[in-house]
Each structure stands twice: as structure tokens, then as C-alpha cells.
Design a protein around this motif. Structure first.
Motif, PDB file in Angstrom:
ATOM      1  N   THR A   1       0.840  -1.192   0.000  1.00 10.83           N
ATOM      2  CA  THR A   1       0.000   0.000   0.000  1.00 10.83           C
ATOM      3  C   THR A   1       0.875   1.242   0.000  1.00 10.83           C
ATOM      4  OG1 THR A   1      -0.084   0.073   2.402  1.00 10.83           O
ATOM      5  CG2 THR A   1      -1.772  -1.240   1.298  1.00 10.83           C
ATOM      6  N   GLN A   2       0.252   2.351  -0.233  1.00  7.81           N
ATOM      7  CA  GLN A   2       1.001   3.613  -0.300  1.00  7.81           C
ATOM      8  C   GLN A   2       1.623   3.953   1.052  1.00  7.81           C
ATOM      9  OE1 GLN A   2      -0.353   6.155  -2.975  1.00  7.81           O
ATOM     10  NE2 GLN A   2       1.155   7.715  -2.573  1.00  7.81           N
ATOM     11  N   GLU A   3       0.937   3.641   2.130  1.00  7.61           N
ATOM     12  CA  GLU A   3       1.472   3.951   3.461  1.00  7.61           C
ATOM     13  C   GLU A   3       2.750   3.165   3.731  1.00  7.61           C
ATOM     14  OE1 GLU A   3      -1.601   3.208   6.271  1.00  7.61           O
ATOM     15  OE2 GLU A   3      -2.836   4.887   5.613  1.00  7.61           O
ATOM     16  N   LYS A   4       2.769   1.898   3.329  1.00  4.13           N
ATOM     17  CA  LYS A   4       3.972   1.092   3.533  1.00  4.13           C
ATOM     18  C   LYS A   4       5.126   1.635   2.710  1.00  4.13           C
ATOM     19  CE  LYS A   4       1.920  -3.314   4.866  1.00  4.13           C
ATOM     20  NZ  LYS A   4       1.773  -4.729   4.499  1.00  4.13           N
ATOM     21  N   ARG A   5       4.843   2.063   1.489  1.00  3.30           N
ATOM     22  CA  ARG A   5       5.894   2.637   0.652  1.00  3.30           C
ATOM     23  C   ARG A   5       6.475   3.890   1.298  1.00  3.30           C
ATOM     24  NH1 ARG A   5       2.955   2.255  -5.197  1.00  3.30           N
ATOM     25  NH2 ARG A   5       2.996  -0.002  -5.375  1.00  3.30           N
ATOM     26  N   ILE A   6       5.586   4.719   1.821  1.00  5.92           N
ATOM     27  CA  ILE A   6       6.053   5.951   2.459  1.00  5.92           C
ATOM     28  C   ILE A   6       6.900   5.625   3.687  1.00  5.92           C
ATOM     29  CG2 ILE A   6       5.276   7.994   3.736  1.00  5.92           C
ATOM     30  CD1 ILE A   6       2.926   8.155   1.789  1.00  5.92           C
ATOM     31  N   MET A   7       6.469   4.631   4.478  1.00  3.76           N
ATOM     32  CA  MET A   7       7.235   4.255   5.672  1.00  3.76           C
ATOM     33  C   MET A   7       8.604   3.705   5.269  1.00  3.76           C
ATOM     34  SD  MET A   7       4.749   3.633   8.717  1.00  3.76           S
ATOM     35  CE  MET A   7       5.906   2.638   9.500  1.00  3.76           C
TER      36      MET A   7
END
Length: 57
Positions: free
Chosen positions: A2-8
Motif C-alpha cells: 500500500t502507499q502507506e507502507k511505501r512511504i514508511m
């Protein structure tokens, strides 16, 4: 992913890069201190040696 995991993951990589940069800066400062102090001590020794040479002739 997900986008959140990529950002993290990106944030973690950026923090790792910052830590490596800080370590290299510390090593650079230590290296400069070693070089400058050894040049300083060497120049004092050379001047002292030259001063003693004046007494032998």
C-alpha cells in the motif's frame, strides 16, 4: 504494497542515509584533527631540529 507502507519504507531509507552521512562526517572531522595535529607536531620537531643544527656548526 500500500502507499502507506511505501512511504514508511522511504522514510526509513532516508533516516538510514542520514545516519551514514553523520558517521562519515564524524570520521572526516577525526581525520582532519589527526592530520592537522601531526603536521603541527612535525613542524615543531623540524624547527627544533633546525635550531639544534645551528649549534653544531
Amino acid at each position: 504494497m500500500t502507499q502507506e507502507k511505501r512511504i514508511m519504507n522511504l522514510e526509513n531509507e532516508i533516516s538510514n542515509l542520514k545516519e551514514k552521512q553523520n558517521k562519515s562526517k564524524v570520521y572526516q572531522i577525526i581525520g582532519q584533527a589527526v592530520v592537522y595535529s601531526s603536521l603541527y607536531i612535525g613542524s615543531i620537531g623540524f624547527c627544533y631540529w633546525g635550531f639544534l643544527q645551528g649549534f653544531t656548526y
